[in-house]
Design a protein around this motif. Structure first.
Motif, PDB file in Angstrom:
ATOM      1  N   ILE A 176      83.369  35.824   1.893  1.00 29.13           N
ATOM      2  CA  ILE A 176      82.684  37.153   1.976  1.00 29.13           C
ATOM      3  C   ILE A 176      82.528  37.333   3.226  1.00 29.13           C
ATOM      4  CG2 ILE A 176      81.261  38.673   0.703  1.00 29.13           C
ATOM      5  CD1 ILE A 176      82.058  36.349  -1.573  1.00 29.13           C
ATOM      6  N   VAL A 177      82.688  37.801   3.487  1.00 31.66           N
ATOM      7  CA  VAL A 177      81.462  38.916   4.607  1.00 31.66           C
ATOM      8  C   VAL A 177      80.910  40.062   4.986  1.00 31.66           C
ATOM      9  CG1 VAL A 177      81.475  39.943   7.643  1.00 31.66           C
ATOM     10  CG2 VAL A 177      83.740  37.997   6.874  1.00 31.66           C
ATOM     11  N   VAL A 178      79.277  39.946   5.015  1.00 35.56           N
ATOM     12  CA  VAL A 178      78.901  41.356   4.935  1.00 35.56           C
ATOM     13  C   VAL A 178      78.611  41.815   5.809  1.00 35.56           C
ATOM     14  CG1 VAL A 178      76.873  41.868   3.472  1.00 35.56           C
ATOM     15  CG2 VAL A 178      78.011  40.961   2.225  1.00 35.56           C
ATOM     16  N   LEU A 179      78.672  43.077   6.345  1.00 31.91           N
ATOM     17  CA  LEU A 179      78.429  44.014   7.831  1.00 31.91           C
ATOM     18  C   LEU A 179      77.372  44.510   7.470  1.00 31.91           C
ATOM     19  CD1 LEU A 179      81.844  43.611   8.910  1.00 31.91           C
ATOM     20  CD2 LEU A 179      80.026  41.784   9.609  1.00 31.91           C
ATOM     21  N   THR A 180      76.707  44.770   7.556  1.00 24.93           N
ATOM     22  CA  THR A 180      74.962  46.097   7.400  1.00 24.93           C
ATOM     23  C   THR A 180      74.179  45.962   8.185  1.00 24.93           C
ATOM     24  OG1 THR A 180      74.062  46.977   5.345  1.00 24.93           O
ATOM     25  CG2 THR A 180      73.921  44.592   5.802  1.00 24.93           C
ATOM     26  N   GLY A 181      73.629  47.038   8.462  1.00 29.70           N
ATOM     27  CA  GLY A 181      72.263  47.324   9.456  1.00 29.70           C
ATOM     28  C   GLY A 181      71.909  48.573   9.446  1.00 29.70           C
ATOM     29  N   HIS A 182      71.966  49.276  10.264  1.00 29.89           N
ATOM     30  CA  HIS A 182      71.440  50.970   9.356  1.00 29.89           C
ATOM     31  C   HIS A 182      72.666  51.671  10.535  1.00 29.89           C
ATOM     32  CE1 HIS A 182      67.330  50.378   8.936  1.00 29.89           C
ATOM     33  NE2 HIS A 182      67.316  48.510  10.223  1.00 29.89           N
ATOM     34  N   ASP A 183      72.542  53.081  10.190  1.00 34.79           N
ATOM     35  CA  ASP A 183      73.336  54.148  10.233  1.00 34.79           C
ATOM     36  C   ASP A 183      72.875  55.352   9.961  1.00 34.79           C
ATOM     37  OD1 ASP A 183      75.887  55.046  11.762  1.00 34.79           O
ATOM     38  OD2 ASP A 183      77.033  54.016   9.899  1.00 34.79           O
ATOM     39  N   SER A 184      73.508  56.396  10.399  1.00 35.96           N
ATOM     40  CA  SER A 184      73.230  57.947  10.350  1.00 35.96           C
ATOM     41  C   SER A 184      74.481  58.751  10.299  1.00 35.96           C
ATOM     42  CB  SER A 184      71.472  58.069  10.822  1.00 35.96           C
ATOM     43  OG  SER A 184      71.420  58.155  11.616  1.00 35.96           O
ATOM     44  N   ILE A 185      73.431  60.339   9.996  1.00 37.88           N
ATOM     45  CA  ILE A 185      74.596  61.272  10.418  1.00 37.88           C
ATOM     46  C   ILE A 185      73.769  61.366  11.894  1.00 37.88           C
ATOM     47  CG2 ILE A 185      75.335  63.045  10.416  1.00 37.88           C
ATOM     48  CD1 ILE A 185      75.901  62.182   7.165  1.00 37.88           C
ATOM     49  N   LEU A 186      74.363  61.854  13.372  1.00 35.53           N
ATOM     50  CA  LEU A 186      73.236  62.522  14.223  1.00 35.53           C
ATOM     51  C   LEU A 186      72.503  63.154  14.286  1.00 35.53           C
ATOM     52  CD1 LEU A 186      75.348  60.377  16.908  1.00 35.53           C
ATOM     53  CD2 LEU A 186      73.711  59.615  15.879  1.00 35.53           C
ATOM     54  N   CYS A 198      73.315  52.940   5.882  1.00 39.89           N
ATOM     55  CA  CYS A 198      73.271  54.716   5.327  1.00 39.89           C
ATOM     56  C   CYS A 198      74.290  55.374   6.058  1.00 39.89           C
ATOM     57  CB  CYS A 198      71.649  54.901   5.696  1.00 39.89           C
ATOM     58  SG  CYS A 198      70.571  53.748   4.755  1.00 39.89           S
ATOM     59  N   GLN A 199      74.649  56.481   5.006  1.00 39.26           N
ATOM     60  CA  GLN A 199      75.398  57.663   5.735  1.00 39.26           C
ATOM     61  C   GLN A 199      76.721  56.991   6.503  1.00 39.26           C
ATOM     62  OE1 GLN A 199      71.996  59.892   7.457  1.00 39.26           O
ATOM     63  NE2 GLN A 199      71.996  61.257   5.383  1.00 39.26           N
ATOM     64  N   ALA A 222      82.656  49.689   0.359  1.00 37.34           N
ATOM     65  CA  ALA A 222      81.736  50.807   1.923  1.00 37.34           C
ATOM     66  C   ALA A 222      80.972  51.031   1.630  1.00 37.34           C
ATOM     67  CB  ALA A 222      82.663  51.078   2.533  1.00 37.34           C
ATOM     68  N   SER A 223      80.347  51.666   2.260  1.00 35.81           N
ATOM     69  CA  SER A 223      79.227  52.949   2.079  1.00 35.81           C
ATOM     70  C   SER A 223      79.964  53.716   3.506  1.00 35.81           C
ATOM     71  CB  SER A 223      78.241  52.406   2.459  1.00 35.81           C
ATOM     72  OG  SER A 223      77.861  52.063   3.597  1.00 35.81           O
ATOM     73  N   SER A 224      79.110  55.264   3.075  1.00 36.95           N
ATOM     74  CA  SER A 224      78.649  55.734   1.856  1.00 36.95           C
ATOM     75  C   SER A 224      79.744  57.000   1.528  1.00 36.95           C
ATOM     76  CB  SER A 224      77.540  55.970   1.987  1.00 36.95           C
ATOM     77  OG  SER A 224      76.912  56.766   1.387  1.00 36.95           O
ATOM     78  N   PRO A 225      80.380  56.829   0.496  1.00 40.18           N
ATOM     79  CA  PRO A 225      80.917  57.846  -0.208  1.00 40.18           C
ATOM     80  C   PRO A 225      80.533  58.882  -0.552  1.00 40.18           C
ATOM     81  CG  PRO A 225      80.807  56.554  -1.563  1.00 40.18           C
ATOM     82  CD  PRO A 225      79.760  55.379  -0.668  1.00 40.18           C
ATOM     83  N   GLY A 226      79.149  59.533  -0.110  1.00 39.30           N
ATOM     84  CA  GLY A 226      78.500  60.497  -0.872  1.00 39.30           C
ATOM     85  C   GLY A 226      77.665  60.568   0.834  1.00 39.30           C
ATOM     86  N   ARG A 227      77.708  60.058   1.825  1.00 43.40           N
ATOM     87  CA  ARG A 227      76.908  59.857   2.925  1.00 43.40           C
ATOM     88  C   ARG A 227      75.335  60.128   2.431  1.00 43.40           C
ATOM     89  NH1 ARG A 227      82.193  59.408   3.980  1.00 43.40           N
ATOM     90  NH2 ARG A 227      82.843  60.604   5.159  1.00 43.40           N
ATOM     91  N   VAL A 228      74.872  58.908   1.429  1.00 38.04           N
ATOM     92  CA  VAL A 228      74.002  59.082   1.385  1.00 38.04           C
ATOM     93  C   VAL A 228      72.805  57.979   1.842  1.00 38.04           C
ATOM     94  CG1 VAL A 228      73.933  60.149  -1.403  1.00 38.04           C
ATOM     95  CG2 VAL A 228      74.533  57.650  -1.319  1.00 38.04           C
ATOM     96  N   LEU A 229      71.560  57.841   1.218  1.00 37.55           N
ATOM     97  CA  LEU A 229      71.041  56.614   1.986  1.00 37.55           C
ATOM     98  C   LEU A 229      70.944  55.663   0.957  1.00 37.55           C
ATOM     99  CD1 LEU A 229      67.364  58.639   2.603  1.00 37.55           C
ATOM    100  CD2 LEU A 229      69.334  57.778   4.448  1.00 37.55           C
ATOM    101  N   ILE A 230      71.801  54.417   1.215  1.00 37.80           N
ATOM    102  CA  ILE A 230      71.796  53.082   0.433  1.00 37.80           C
ATOM    103  C   ILE A 230      70.686  52.287   0.777  1.00 37.80           C
ATOM    104  CG2 ILE A 230      74.194  53.292   1.024  1.00 37.80           C
ATOM    105  CD1 ILE A 230      73.822  50.430   2.549  1.00 37.80           C
ATOM    106  N   HIS A 231      70.117  51.588  -0.713  1.00 37.77           N
ATOM    107  CA  HIS A 231      69.435  50.311  -0.403  1.00 37.77           C
ATOM    108  C   HIS A 231      69.805  49.390  -0.385  1.00 37.77           C
ATOM    109  CE1 HIS A 231      66.771  47.412  -2.531  1.00 37.77           C
ATOM    110  NE2 HIS A 231      65.859  48.807  -3.041  1.00 37.77           N
ATOM    111  N   ALA A 232      68.638  48.574   1.121  1.00 39.72           N
ATOM    112  CA  ALA A 232      69.115  47.499   1.557  1.00 39.72           C
ATOM    113  C   ALA A 232      69.513  46.645   1.201  1.00 39.72           C
ATOM    114  CB  ALA A 232      66.978  46.777   1.661  1.00 39.72           C
ATOM    115  N   GLY A 244      76.623  55.386  -3.131  1.00 44.10           N
ATOM    116  CA  GLY A 244      76.458  54.839  -1.711  1.00 44.10           C
ATOM    117  C   GLY A 244      77.305  53.742  -1.257  1.00 44.10           C
ATOM    118  N   MET A 245      78.081  53.710  -2.667  1.00 44.21           N
ATOM    119  CA  MET A 245      79.315  52.129  -2.374  1.00 44.21           C
ATOM    120  C   MET A 245      80.579  52.585  -2.606  1.00 44.21           C
ATOM    121  SD  MET A 245      77.409  50.372  -0.431  1.00 44.21           S
ATOM    122  CE  MET A 245      78.429  49.343  -0.432  1.00 44.21           C
ATOM    123  N   GLY A 246      81.356  52.527  -2.922  1.00 40.57           N
ATOM    124  CA  GLY A 246      83.201  52.216  -3.226  1.00 40.57           C
ATOM    125  C   GLY A 246      83.771  51.492  -2.752  1.00 40.57           C
ATOM    126  N   GLY A 247      84.803  51.011  -3.856  1.00 40.48           N
ATOM    127  CA  GLY A 247      85.487  50.362  -2.986  1.00 40.48           C
ATOM    128  C   GLY A 247      86.927  50.117  -3.835  1.00 40.48           C
TER     129      GLY A 247
END
Length: 303
Positions: free
Chosen positions: A149-159, A203-204, A218-228, A262-265
């Motif tokens: 399993i590979v997890v790739l995460t950190g920070h993202d946002s709509i500019l 997030c988003q 992957a995140s984020s179907p609703g372009r929402v903030l996700i929990h850490a 927040g998450m879908g797959g």
């Protein structure tokens, strides 16, 4: 206010609590306390978080997180018991959950994630890697760690300047393009979506683009903030779902703190196996001669 204080933004009604970062020319860098969110705001728009509200929010967040962790731990134990019945291992069995390679663009969230992997008995290796460097890092780390399993995460946002833009445009997102690039590298290493499960985004993030690049979740179907911890929740569920079974998408997503927004797959097989008999593993050393040089190899010590 000083760096490290917990603050909220007046202009947003104090909806999210942040840790105050560096302040440059009156602009403060903010990091979400529990949400994978980086933001900036003028110093005059900030106020210290109300102590009572802070304690209440932290207590609520802790309850929700611990509930999710308890569910994962119960899921792990139930699958172990079922595995024992399948193998007829009344005298004992050993577990082989999926191994996680976790790359995180936030060192604080990475430390939390690694502590929880350990608590949940999920074998994991974690690395702090900025989002823009993840694709390059994976080219080295994947053959070395051989994860399930590979997890790739950190920070993202709509500019900020993307208002009015098409939200399908990758230029509207801070790091979605980097997550896509990293997913493509991982999928090039192993094209089978059941032998290498990929969880990516923050997030988003641009959910559709990351999923189409080869991610299982992957995140984020609703372009929402996700929990850490949301990416970790999915990884742990996959790690302890039997390899003969598919991960129940509704179960794994409802176990996250941000939910279906927040998450879908996609349908994915688990990575968990049991074996027997139980033996006491001892450290084993073996030496071989390679090109005239003595190479010492030490097997992992297992309990």
């Amino acid at each position: 206010m000083r760096q490290g204080d917990l603050v909220v933004r007046n202009s947003y009604g104090g909806d999210v609590m942040f840790t105050l970062g560096p302040v440059v020319q009156g602009q403060a860098l903010l990091k979400g306390l529990e949400l994978r969110l980086l933001a900036d705001a003028p110093l005059h728009d900030l106020r210290l978080a109300d102590p009572e509200a802070l304690q209440a929010a932290l207590a609520d967040e802790n309850r929700r997180a611990r509930r999710s962790i308890r569910q994962l731990d119960r899921f792990r134990r139930e699958n172990g018991e079922q595995g024992m019945r399948r193998t007829g291992g009344e005298t004992g069995y050993f577990e082989v959950p999926g191994k996680v390679l976790h790359l995180d663009g936030d060192p604080g969230y990475l430390r939390k994630s690694m502590a929880l992997y350990k608590e949940l008995r999920v074998p994991a290796e974690g690395y702090f890697v900025t989002e823009s460097s993840m694709a390059t890092a994976l080219a080295t780390l994947l053959p070395r760690t051989t994860p399930d399993i590979v997890v790739l995460t950190g920070h993202d946002s709509i500019l900020k300047n993307s208002k009015g833009r098409d939200m399908q445009n990758l230029a509207s997102y801070k790091n979605s393009r980097h997550f896509m690039d990293a997913v493509r590298v991982a999928r090039g290493f192993d094209r089978n979506k059941d032998s290498l499960v990929i969880v990516a985004g923050a997030c988003q993030s641009h959910f559709e683009a990351i999923l189409s690049s080869g991610a299982n979740f992957a995140s984020s179907p609703g372009r929402v903030l996700i929990h850490a911890l949301d990416p970790l929740v999915i990884a742990a569920k996959v790690a302890y779902t039997p390899s003969r079974s598919q991960v129940k998408i509704t179960d794994v997503l409802s176990g996250t703190l941000s939910g279906l927004e927040g998450m879908g797959g996609i349908e994915t097989r688990g990575c968990y196996r049991v074996g027997m008999p139980v033996v006491e593993w001892k450290e084993l050393s073996e030496t071989t001669e390679t090109a005239g040089e003595r190479v010492s190899k030490t097997a992992d010590k297992r309990k």
